[in-house]
Design a protein around this motif. Structure first.
Motif, PDB file in Angstrom:
ATOM      1  N   GLU A  65      -2.017  -3.317 -10.349  1.00 46.36           N
ATOM      2  CA  GLU A  65      -2.203  -1.549 -10.293  1.00 46.36           C
ATOM      3  C   GLU A  65      -0.956  -1.485  -9.337  1.00 46.36           C
ATOM      4  O   GLU A  65       0.161  -2.469  -9.428  1.00 46.36           O
ATOM      5  CB  GLU A  65      -2.821  -1.695  -9.024  1.00 46.36           C
ATOM      6  N   ILE A  66      -1.252  -0.189  -9.040  1.00 44.65           N
ATOM      7  CA  ILE A  66       0.703   0.762  -8.653  1.00 44.65           C
ATOM      8  C   ILE A  66      -0.250   1.114  -7.429  1.00 44.65           C
ATOM      9  O   ILE A  66      -1.400   0.792  -6.729  1.00 44.65           O
ATOM     10  CB  ILE A  66       0.465   1.981  -9.574  1.00 44.65           C
ATOM     11  N   LYS A 118       0.765  -1.026  -0.140  1.00 45.80           N
ATOM     12  CA  LYS A 118       0.036  -0.025  -0.671  1.00 45.80           C
ATOM     13  C   LYS A 118       0.882   1.295  -0.204  1.00 45.80           C
ATOM     14  O   LYS A 118       1.719   1.587   1.003  1.00 45.80           O
ATOM     15  CB  LYS A 118      -0.903   0.000   0.960  1.00 45.80           C
ATOM     16  N   ASN A 119       0.950   2.407  -0.833  1.00 45.40           N
ATOM     17  CA  ASN A 119       1.230   4.062  -0.763  1.00 45.40           C
ATOM     18  C   ASN A 119       3.170   3.676  -1.165  1.00 45.40           C
ATOM     19  O   ASN A 119       3.879   4.413  -0.985  1.00 45.40           O
ATOM     20  CB  ASN A 119       1.242   4.194   0.644  1.00 45.40           C
ATOM     21  N   THR A 120       3.294   1.913  -2.132  1.00 45.78           N
ATOM     22  CA  THR A 120       4.200   2.622  -2.209  1.00 45.78           C
ATOM     23  C   THR A 120       4.792   2.423  -4.176  1.00 45.78           C
ATOM     24  O   THR A 120       5.834   3.117  -4.337  1.00 45.78           O
ATOM     25  CB  THR A 120       5.012   0.590  -2.226  1.00 45.78           C
ATOM     26  N   GLY A 121       3.780   2.982  -4.613  1.00 48.62           N
ATOM     27  CA  GLY A 121       3.523   3.338  -6.145  1.00 48.62           C
ATOM     28  C   GLY A 121       4.198   2.092  -6.453  1.00 48.62           C
ATOM     29  O   GLY A 121       5.423   2.623  -7.708  1.00 48.62           O
ATOM     30  N   LYS A 122       4.428   1.319  -6.284  1.00 50.07           N
ATOM     31  CA  LYS A 122       5.220   0.195  -6.739  1.00 50.07           C
ATOM     32  C   LYS A 122       3.841  -1.528  -7.536  1.00 50.07           C
ATOM     33  O   LYS A 122       2.759  -0.911  -6.754  1.00 50.07           O
ATOM     34  CB  LYS A 122       6.137  -1.197  -5.805  1.00 50.07           C
ATOM     35  N   ARG A 123       4.502  -1.731  -8.482  1.00 52.40           N
ATOM     36  CA  ARG A 123       3.378  -2.542  -9.058  1.00 52.40           C
ATOM     37  C   ARG A 123       2.994  -3.856  -8.360  1.00 52.40           C
ATOM     38  O   ARG A 123       3.941  -4.487  -7.655  1.00 52.40           O
ATOM     39  CB  ARG A 123       4.280  -2.977 -10.129  1.00 52.40           C
TER      40      ARG A 123
END
Ligand SMILES: Nc1ncnc2c1ncn2[C@@H]1O[C@H](COP(=O)(O)OP(=O)(O)OP(=O)(O)O)[C@@H](O)[C@H]1O
Ligand SMILES: [Mg+2]
Length: 220
Positions: free
Chosen positions: A218-219, A200-205
């Protein structure tokens, strides 16, 4: 760094992974999620050559993972750090020796090894357990040692299967930070998890697997 092309895997006659196509670039950190039985662990095991694909092609760095010779398997594994449930600590070695093993295999000098291992144990708050044997540690302590063992050799790829499964929320957060640090230093990381807090909220795939199929991305 990691490519799956039309990969399938069967157990007995049951398809467990179906036509998987996936590309992960060098230095990426990617999460794999999805319900129990979706095939997450199987996908990681294929990358470590712990299982062989029944179809398609798997590439990791310069290795064609589905078609390794006997001599290449240890070479592949040397470039990968793993946190797997069935890749436990050696019970007859101390915490120190368990973590040192990966470095000894790589021919590092004992003096260097000492510095690296003690630093890694300090990082996971287990410096005081250096002479303990794994069976005397709690599940979460053992899990942290497994994580240290996977990370000390600074592998180019880190594969983690439910790495925070045994950890309390604070320790999970701390371990997540260690993974992010390793990633910042260039390690390509693939983590299978049910734990939304990890991505969550990492901006990772975040890749979603269901019933052996990638159903979305998702991101986090
Ligand atoms: N060694 C094996 N022999 C036969 N079937 C297996 C084997 N390993 C896994 N399976 C089956 O393959 C499917 C996928 O299993 P896998 O362990 O990859 O799922 P998972 O997504 O990791 O699930 P979980 O979230 O519970 O860890 C399941 O149906 C499982 O029963
Ligand atoms: Mg699993």
């Amino acid at each position: 760094m990691i490519t799956f092309r039309n990969v399938s895997k069967y157990y007995e006659d049951e398809p467990v992974l179906k036509n998987i196509d996936l590309a992960i670039g060098k230095g990426e950190m990617v999460f794999l999620t999805g319900p129990t039985g979706a095939g997450k662990s199987t996908l990681l095991k294929l990358l470590y050559a712990a299982e062989l694909p029944d179809g398609g092609e798997i590439l990791l760095g310069d290795f064609n993972v589905g078609q390794l010779s006997h001599a290449e398997v240890p070479l592949l594994r040397r470039s990968i750090g793993v946190v797997f449930q069935d890749f436990k600590l050696l019970e007859n070695l101390t915490v120190y020796d368990n973590v040192a093993l990966a470095l000894r295999i790589r021919g590092r000098k004992e003096k260097e090894i000492k510095g690296i291992v003690l630093e890694a144990l300090k990082d996971i708050h287990l410096r005081h357990k250096v002479e303990s044997y794994p069976p005397t540690l709690s599940g979460g302590e053992q899990q942290r040692v497994v994580i240290a063992r996977a990370m000390v050799s600074e592998p180019s790829v880190l594969l983690a299967d439910e790495p925070t499964g045994n950890l309390d929320p604070d320790t999970s957060k701390y371990v997540a930070r260690l993974f992010h640090e390793a990633n910042i230093h260039g390690t390509t990381i693939l983590i299978a998890t049910h734990n939304r807090e990890l991505y969550k909220n990492t901006g990772k795939r975040v890749i979603r697997l269901d019933n052996g199929v990638i159903i979305g991305e998702e991101i986090g």
